[in-house]
Each structure stands twice: as structure tokens, then as C-alpha cells.
Enzyme design. Structure first.
Site, PDB file in Angstrom:
ATOM      1  N   TYR A 115      34.608 -13.628 -10.878  1.00  0.00           N
ATOM      2  CA  TYR A 115      35.226 -14.416  -9.807  1.00  0.00           C
ATOM      3  C   TYR A 115      34.819 -15.887  -9.876  1.00  0.00           C
ATOM      4  CZ  TYR A 115      36.083  -9.782  -7.688  1.00  0.00           C
ATOM      5  OH  TYR A 115      36.470  -8.483  -7.437  1.00  0.00           O
ATOM      6  N   LYS A 148      28.362  -2.911 -18.314  1.00  0.00           N
ATOM      7  CA  LYS A 148      29.511  -2.427 -19.097  1.00  0.00           C
ATOM      8  C   LYS A 148      29.379  -3.024 -20.495  1.00  0.00           C
ATOM      9  CE  LYS A 148      33.189  -0.083 -19.696  1.00  0.00           C
ATOM     10  NZ  LYS A 148      33.216   1.399 -19.649  1.00  0.00           N
ATOM     11  N   ASP A 192      31.501   2.698 -14.970  1.00  0.00           N
ATOM     12  CA  ASP A 192      32.397   3.851 -14.769  1.00  0.00           C
ATOM     13  C   ASP A 192      31.580   5.113 -14.499  1.00  0.00           C
ATOM     14  OD1 ASP A 192      31.557   3.335 -17.351  1.00  0.00           O
ATOM     15  OD2 ASP A 192      33.418   3.978 -18.321  1.00  0.00           O
ATOM     16  N   ASP A 235      31.848  -5.316  -6.168  1.00  0.00           N
ATOM     17  CA  ASP A 235      32.926  -5.347  -5.183  1.00  0.00           C
ATOM     18  C   ASP A 235      33.540  -3.952  -5.075  1.00  0.00           C
ATOM     19  OD1 ASP A 235      34.956  -6.070  -3.484  1.00  0.00           O
ATOM     20  OD2 ASP A 235      36.001  -7.378  -4.893  1.00  0.00           O
ATOM     21  N   ASP A 263      32.915  -0.713  -2.006  1.00  0.00           N
ATOM     22  CA  ASP A 263      33.960  -0.055  -1.208  1.00  0.00           C
ATOM     23  C   ASP A 263      33.840   1.458  -1.347  1.00  0.00           C
ATOM     24  OD1 ASP A 263      34.963  -2.570  -0.500  1.00  0.00           O
ATOM     25  OD2 ASP A 263      37.041  -1.907  -0.653  1.00  0.00           O
TER      26      ASP A 263
HETATM   27 MN    MN Z   1      35.915  -6.168  -1.601  1.00  0.00          MN
END
Ligand code: MN
Ligand code: NAD
Length: 356
Positions: free
Chosen positions: A138, A189, A222, A246, A250
Site C-alpha cells: 500500500y 510469502k 496462505d 489486512d 478480517d
Molecule cells: Mn481491511
């Protein structure tokens, strides 16, 4: 008596409902003899501000926030404005402008909450996810060319710096060290992303040497999703990149019962700038304006805010009040399968703070 200056930015959607609820609860805490007070300043930035002024917040907005002790934030996201405009124009402008590089996301199954994992007792799930909050995927580096033509291209370049990775690793190891299990999982990763993520792993191993009492392991992102579901008790503190964390957080919120409960802090660990606390959910277009939003994520964010201010006793009192409210199914909002309204949950928490 100490008075903390708190900036409130409700933003959009249910942010306008849960942030006033958070203020009410903080006021009730102060009124119940916490030994300090609050001076709130509210800023009407967000989608409405954009419609009136063509931007999500004024150019000198950060200046207005700079002297504050902390920021309480709702959500940025408006049905009529593209999401990348609202996010970059408000929330990321503050996070990046104030170099709040550590995003901290605790997850627990609170009393009375029905979480979806069947083979998991509430004791098995007690995590803190540390999200790199200033660069990575980001970073905003990239661009588009040949727009509208068949040869159109677009890039989002993930940018990682040694300084950026070192400081988030150090923060995560220190946080892991402060928790009883002293256990850190470094999410990576580096099998597929063979440059930046390899550096990420290397720096983790370097910083680990400064923390010989912290046990740590490495998990591919993953595989980490599966581990969160299958072996939740094997995790305690996690550190991951901006994008990876992020997504993982969630998932963590859903595994703990609802997105409406989960809190987060955008922290400047060096305290050069105010830190910002917010529920992790967004504007929730489907329920906004109806008084149905779960305010618990905001209240728990207020607990994090109090801890950041060093008010640990008050933070513990508020957390106790929150847990005694979630324990009562009659006080569950729709996202938890109940019928309670934002105002019911808010007054129940205030009531418990008054009559403890
Ligand atoms: Mn989010
Ligand atoms: P969302 O979190 O707004 O909603 C997802 C689902 O969860 C919806 O069904 C919603 O009703 C429910 N939900 C969320 N919070 C709840 C609460 N407190 N109580 C009860 N139910 C709740 O996510 P989305 O739909 O992906 O995004 C909607 C908008 O919010 C978008 O514009 C997005 O960009 C923005 N957003 C902003 C932030 C932020 O500012 N930090 C975070 C996420 C999404």
C-alpha cells in the site's frame, strides 16, 4: 486533573453512529471518577466534506490534529465516491502523514459471543496481529498508462525498506515479549515473492537475536489462514505486511464472532504524532443511518486508546464493562444475531461504568 484532548473523526456511514457512542462511553468513564477528563473536538471530514469542498479533509487538516493526545476514527467510505478516493483522501492521509507505522489488531472471543469455530474454546483464540502500516503493497507506488487503449497498463509496486521492516519487526518482537506466551509468528510469502519478502525474513531473523526470550516461527500467509482456523491456539502475536495483515485481520475478526467487535490502533510508537484508534469495520452501507451498528468495536478501540495514554486501570474498567455487556445476549446487535440497537448497547456499557 488531567484533561486529554481527543480528536473525533466519525467519517462516513455507521462511523457517524459509533463514534458519538464511543465519546459517550469515554465521558461516562470520566464521570465515574477515573481521575481524568476528556476534551473532544469533532471534525466533519469524509464524504459530506468531499461533496462540499472537493476533498475528504482540508489541506491543513493534519495541523489541526497534531497537538491532540489521540484520534478516534470511524470509517471512510461513501456509496457515491470511489473507495480509493475516500481511503487515500482521509484515513491513509492521517496514517501516513503521522507515520503511524504499527497497526495493532487484538482478537479475542468475548464472553457471550458465538464464534464460528466449533473446535475452539474462547481460551484458544487470543491473538494480536501487527500490521506494517506505512509501506509495502500500500505504498501507493505505481501508475497507469495508455488509459483506454488496448495496450493499457497498470502497476502497484510493493515497496519495502530495510528501515521500515526493521522498525515493525522490533515493535512486534517487543509486543510479543510483553505478552505471557512470548510467542511471535512472522507471516511471509518468500517462496513466491523472492525479493522483498526474502529481505523481510532476513530482517526478522536479525531482529530476533535482540529478543532471545521470544520464541518465534515463520508461516507462509496462505498456510497461516488454515492455521488460524485449524490450530488457533498455536498462535499468539503475528506480524505481517500491510496487505497480508489486512486480510488476516478480517479473518481473525470473523473467527472471533463479528467484524463489528474488532478494534485497531494505528500507532506511532515514537510518539512524535498522535496515534489513531478505530473499529476495523467500514461504513456498512447496508445498515447505516438506522441505529443498528454494533458499537463494541469502537468501545474496544477506546480501551486501546486509554492504554496508549497510559491509563491502564481505566482501560481495564472499560474492558470489564464491555465484556459484561457482550455476555448478555439481550444486548447483542444484529451482526451477532440479536435485536439490540446501538443506543441500547451504549447505555448498558455506560450504566455498568456508573454502577460498578
Ligand atoms: Mn481491511
Ligand atoms: P464493512 O465493514 O462496511 O461491512 C461489511 C459487512 O459487515 C456489512 O454487512 C456490514 O453491515 C457488517 N458490519 C460492519 N460493521 C458492523 C457493525 N459495527 N455492526 C454491525 N454490522 C457491521 O465493509 P465493506 O462493505 O467492505 O465496506 C463498506 C465501505 O466502507 C467501503 O466504502 C469501504 O471502502 C469502507 N471501509 C472503510 C474502512 C476504514 O475506514 N477503516 C474499513 C473497511 C471498509
Amino acid at each position: 486533573m488531567k484533561t486529554y484532548r481527543i480528536a473525533c473523526i466519525p467519517g462516513d456511514g455507521i462511523g457517524k453512529e459509533v463514534i458519538p457512542a464511543g465519546q459517550e462511553v469515554l465521558q461516562a468513564l470520566a464521570a465515574a471518577g477515573a481521575g481524568f477528563g476528556f476534551a473532544f473536538t469533532s471534525f466533519g471530514w469524509g464524504g459530506d466534506w468531499y461533496r462540499a469542498h472537493g476533498q475528504m479533509m482540508p489541506d491543513d487538516g493534519l495541523e489541526a490534529l497534531r497537538g491532540m493526545d489521540a484520534i478516534l476514527f470511524g470509517s471512510a467510505g461513501d456509496p457515491q465516491i470511489p473507495d480509493h478516493v475516500t481511503l487515500w483522501g482521509l484515513r491513509l492521509k492521517i496514517c501516513q502523514g503521522f507515520d503511524q507505522y504499527a497497526n495493532v489488531r487484538p482478537t479475542r472471543i468475548l464472553p457471550g459471543i458465538d464464534a464460528p469455530l466449533k473446535r475452539c474454546t474462547p481460551r484458544d483464540l487470543d491473538w494480536v496481529i501487527v500490521r506494517e502500516n506505512s509501506e509495502g503493497e500500500y505504498a501507493g507506488v505505481g501508475g497507469r498508462a495508455h488509459q483506454g487503449h488496448p495496450i493499457e497498463v497498470a502497476t502497484d509496486v510493493s515497496m519495502m525498506t530495510r528501515a521500515g521492516v526493521e522498525r515493525i519487526m522490533r515493535f512486534a518482537f517487543r509486543l510479543a515479549q510483553s505478552r505471557p506466551r512470548k510467542l511471535l509468528t512472522v507471516v511471509t510469502k518468500s517462496n513466491a515473492q523472492r525479493h522483498a519478502m526474502v529481505m523481510w525474513d532476513q530482517i526478522a531473523a536479525e531482529v530476533a537475536r535482540e529478543f532471545p526470550d521470544v520464541r518465534w516461527d515463520k508461516e507462509l500467509v496462505d498456510a497461516c489462514t488454515a492455521r488460524m482456523v485449524n490450530r488457533p491456539a498455536s498462535l499468539d502475536t503475528l506480524v505481517a505486511t500491510n496487505l497480508h495483515a489486512d486480510i488476516l485481520s478480517d479473518l481473525a475478526a470473523a473467527l472471533a464472532g463479528s467484524l463489528g467487535i474488532a478494534p485497531t490502533g494505528n500507532i506511532d510508537p515514537e510518539r512524535r504524532y498522535p496515534s489513531m484508534f478505530e473499529p476495523i469495520h467500514g461504513s456498512a452501507f447496508d445498515i447505516m443511518g438506522q441505529g443498528l451498528a454494533n458499537p463494541i468495536g469502537t468501545f474496544w478501540s477506546c480501551v486501546m486508546l486509554l492504554e496508549h495514554l497510559g491509563e491502564h486501570e481505566a482501560a481495564a474498567r472499560l474492558m470489564q464493562a464491555i465484556e459484561s455487556v457482550t455476555a448478555d445476549p439481550a444486548l447483542h446487535t444484529g451482526d451477532l444475531g440479536g435485536k439490540a440497537r446501538t443506543a441500547d448497547v451504549t447505555s448498558a456499557v455506560c450504566h455498568r461504568l456508573k454502577n460498578r
